[in-house]
Scaffold this motif. Sequence first.
Motif, PDB file in Angstrom:
ATOM      1  N   PRO A 121     -51.595   9.539  14.165  1.00 34.82           N
ATOM      2  CA  PRO A 121     -52.478  10.694  14.420  1.00 34.82           C
ATOM      3  C   PRO A 121     -52.782  11.495  13.147  1.00 34.82           C
ATOM      4  O   PRO A 121     -53.910  11.942  12.950  1.00 34.82           O
ATOM      5  CB  PRO A 121     -51.701  11.525  15.439  1.00 34.82           C
ATOM      6  CG  PRO A 121     -50.860  10.524  16.166  1.00 34.82           C
ATOM      7  CD  PRO A 121     -50.453   9.532  15.094  1.00 34.82           C
ATOM      8  N   GLN A 124     -55.394   9.578  11.132  1.00 37.14           N
ATOM      9  CA  GLN A 124     -56.733   9.744  11.703  1.00 37.14           C
ATOM     10  C   GLN A 124     -57.297  11.130  11.362  1.00 37.14           C
ATOM     11  O   GLN A 124     -58.484  11.266  11.055  1.00 37.14           O
ATOM     12  CB  GLN A 124     -56.688   9.541  13.220  1.00 37.14           C
ATOM     13  CG  GLN A 124     -56.399   8.113  13.607  1.00 37.14           C
ATOM     14  CD  GLN A 124     -56.099   7.951  15.085  1.00 37.14           C
ATOM     15  OE1 GLN A 124     -55.790   8.925  15.776  1.00 37.14           O
ATOM     16  NE2 GLN A 124     -56.178   6.735  15.575  1.00 37.14           N
ATOM     17  N   TYR A 125     -56.447  12.125  11.395  1.00 37.67           N
ATOM     18  CA  TYR A 125     -56.878  13.474  11.016  1.00 37.67           C
ATOM     19  C   TYR A 125     -57.323  13.496   9.556  1.00 37.67           C
ATOM     20  O   TYR A 125     -58.384  14.050   9.220  1.00 37.67           O
ATOM     21  CB  TYR A 125     -55.751  14.483  11.257  1.00 37.67           C
ATOM     22  CG  TYR A 125     -55.957  15.800  10.565  1.00 37.67           C
ATOM     23  CD1 TYR A 125     -56.948  16.689  10.996  1.00 37.67           C
ATOM     24  CD2 TYR A 125     -55.203  16.150   9.455  1.00 37.67           C
ATOM     25  CE1 TYR A 125     -57.157  17.902  10.352  1.00 37.67           C
ATOM     26  CE2 TYR A 125     -55.406  17.360   8.805  1.00 37.67           C
ATOM     27  CZ  TYR A 125     -56.376  18.231   9.250  1.00 37.67           C
ATOM     28  OH  TYR A 125     -56.589  19.419   8.608  1.00 37.67           O
ATOM     29  N   THR A 128     -60.745  11.756   9.109  1.00 34.29           N
ATOM     30  CA  THR A 128     -61.927  12.352   9.742  1.00 34.29           C
ATOM     31  C   THR A 128     -62.056  13.859   9.552  1.00 34.29           C
ATOM     32  O   THR A 128     -63.130  14.415   9.772  1.00 34.29           O
ATOM     33  CB  THR A 128     -61.917  12.078  11.261  1.00 34.29           C
ATOM     34  OG1 THR A 128     -60.804  12.771  11.845  1.00 34.29           O
ATOM     35  CG2 THR A 128     -61.847  10.593  11.566  1.00 34.29           C
ATOM     36  N   LYS A 130     -60.587  15.904  11.515  1.00 37.55           N
ATOM     37  CA  LYS A 130     -60.415  16.486  12.846  1.00 37.55           C
ATOM     38  C   LYS A 130     -59.281  15.781  13.571  1.00 37.55           C
ATOM     39  O   LYS A 130     -59.098  14.577  13.432  1.00 37.55           O
ATOM     40  CB  LYS A 130     -61.696  16.333  13.672  1.00 37.55           C
ATOM     41  CG  LYS A 130     -62.848  17.103  13.101  1.00 37.55           C
ATOM     42  CD  LYS A 130     -64.057  16.998  13.955  1.00 37.55           C
ATOM     43  CE  LYS A 130     -65.162  17.737  13.225  1.00 37.55           C
ATOM     44  NZ  LYS A 130     -66.174  18.247  13.991  1.00 37.55           N
ATOM     45  N   GLN A 132     -57.794  13.799  16.288  1.00 39.14           N
ATOM     46  CA  GLN A 132     -58.471  12.815  17.127  1.00 39.14           C
ATOM     47  C   GLN A 132     -57.837  12.612  18.491  1.00 39.14           C
ATOM     48  O   GLN A 132     -58.372  11.889  19.316  1.00 39.14           O
ATOM     49  CB  GLN A 132     -58.531  11.458  16.405  1.00 39.14           C
ATOM     50  CG  GLN A 132     -59.308  11.505  15.110  1.00 39.14           C
ATOM     51  CD  GLN A 132     -60.761  11.860  15.331  1.00 39.14           C
ATOM     52  OE1 GLN A 132     -61.435  11.254  16.153  1.00 39.14           O
ATOM     53  NE2 GLN A 132     -61.244  12.868  14.623  1.00 39.14           N
ATOM     54  N   MET A 133     -56.698  13.219  18.720  1.00 43.64           N
ATOM     55  CA  MET A 133     -56.007  13.012  19.992  1.00 43.64           C
ATOM     56  C   MET A 133     -56.861  13.553  21.130  1.00 43.64           C
ATOM     57  O   MET A 133     -57.453  14.613  21.030  1.00 43.64           O
ATOM     58  CB  MET A 133     -54.639  13.663  19.966  1.00 43.64           C
ATOM     59  CG  MET A 133     -53.703  12.975  18.984  1.00 43.64           C
ATOM     60  SD  MET A 133     -52.151  13.852  18.725  1.00 43.64           S
ATOM     61  CE  MET A 133     -51.551  14.047  20.369  1.00 43.64           C
ATOM     62  N   LYS A 134     -56.908  12.818  22.207  1.00 44.34           N
ATOM     63  CA  LYS A 134     -57.719  13.198  23.370  1.00 44.34           C
ATOM     64  C   LYS A 134     -56.925  13.970  24.426  1.00 44.34           C
ATOM     65  O   LYS A 134     -57.454  14.390  25.414  1.00 44.34           O
ATOM     66  CB  LYS A 134     -58.302  11.931  24.028  1.00 44.34           C
ATOM     67  CG  LYS A 134     -59.083  11.064  23.069  1.00 44.34           C
ATOM     68  CD  LYS A 134     -60.527  11.479  23.033  1.00 44.34           C
ATOM     69  CE  LYS A 134     -61.368  10.500  22.265  1.00 44.34           C
ATOM     70  NZ  LYS A 134     -61.587  10.819  20.893  1.00 44.34           N
ATOM     71  N   SER A 135     -55.629  14.115  24.190  1.00 44.14           N
ATOM     72  CA  SER A 135     -54.778  14.822  25.142  1.00 44.14           C
ATOM     73  C   SER A 135     -53.804  15.708  24.386  1.00 44.14           C
ATOM     74  O   SER A 135     -53.580  15.515  23.194  1.00 44.14           O
ATOM     75  CB  SER A 135     -54.000  13.807  25.998  1.00 44.14           C
ATOM     76  OG  SER A 135     -53.046  13.144  25.189  1.00 44.14           O
TER      77      SER A 135
END
Length: 140
Positions: A121, A124-125, A128, A130, A132-135
């Motif tokens: 995670p 990915q941050y 990007t 941001k 990126q986790m969806k939950s």
Amino acid sequence: MTPKNEQRLIDMMSEARKSPELFNGMTGWYAMDPLYERFRQIYGDEEAPSRYAHFNTMVGMASPGSDVGTEIARGTGAHWLSNEGKFDDFLRFGGGMGGTAPADMADLPGHVYHKTAQGLPMQQYLETGKVQMKSPKVPL
């Protein structure tokens, strides 16, 4: 929730409203103002907000499954390694399980689910800008 219990909660909130120290909320988990002020001293008023937000995000992303000391150490370490262009070292050795970590990671605590809960995670941050986790919870 029953109507009686709902009214009990409303009554408590109404009573608390009479005392601002109760009603206006609690103090944050950590007293971070001194750290933010240090960011302002180092980076100035223009740059400090974004640099502090980035640092704070990295530390927050080290929270899952961590006590406070581990969270701060791992988040600060990941942030520093990222700034040094060495985030791959964090991904590879940050779990503390196998391999010989570089000397600059000697005091970084490992983590049993390092890659899934924190490392990937964070990567990915960083890629990007941001989260990126969806939950609100980390991956299993």
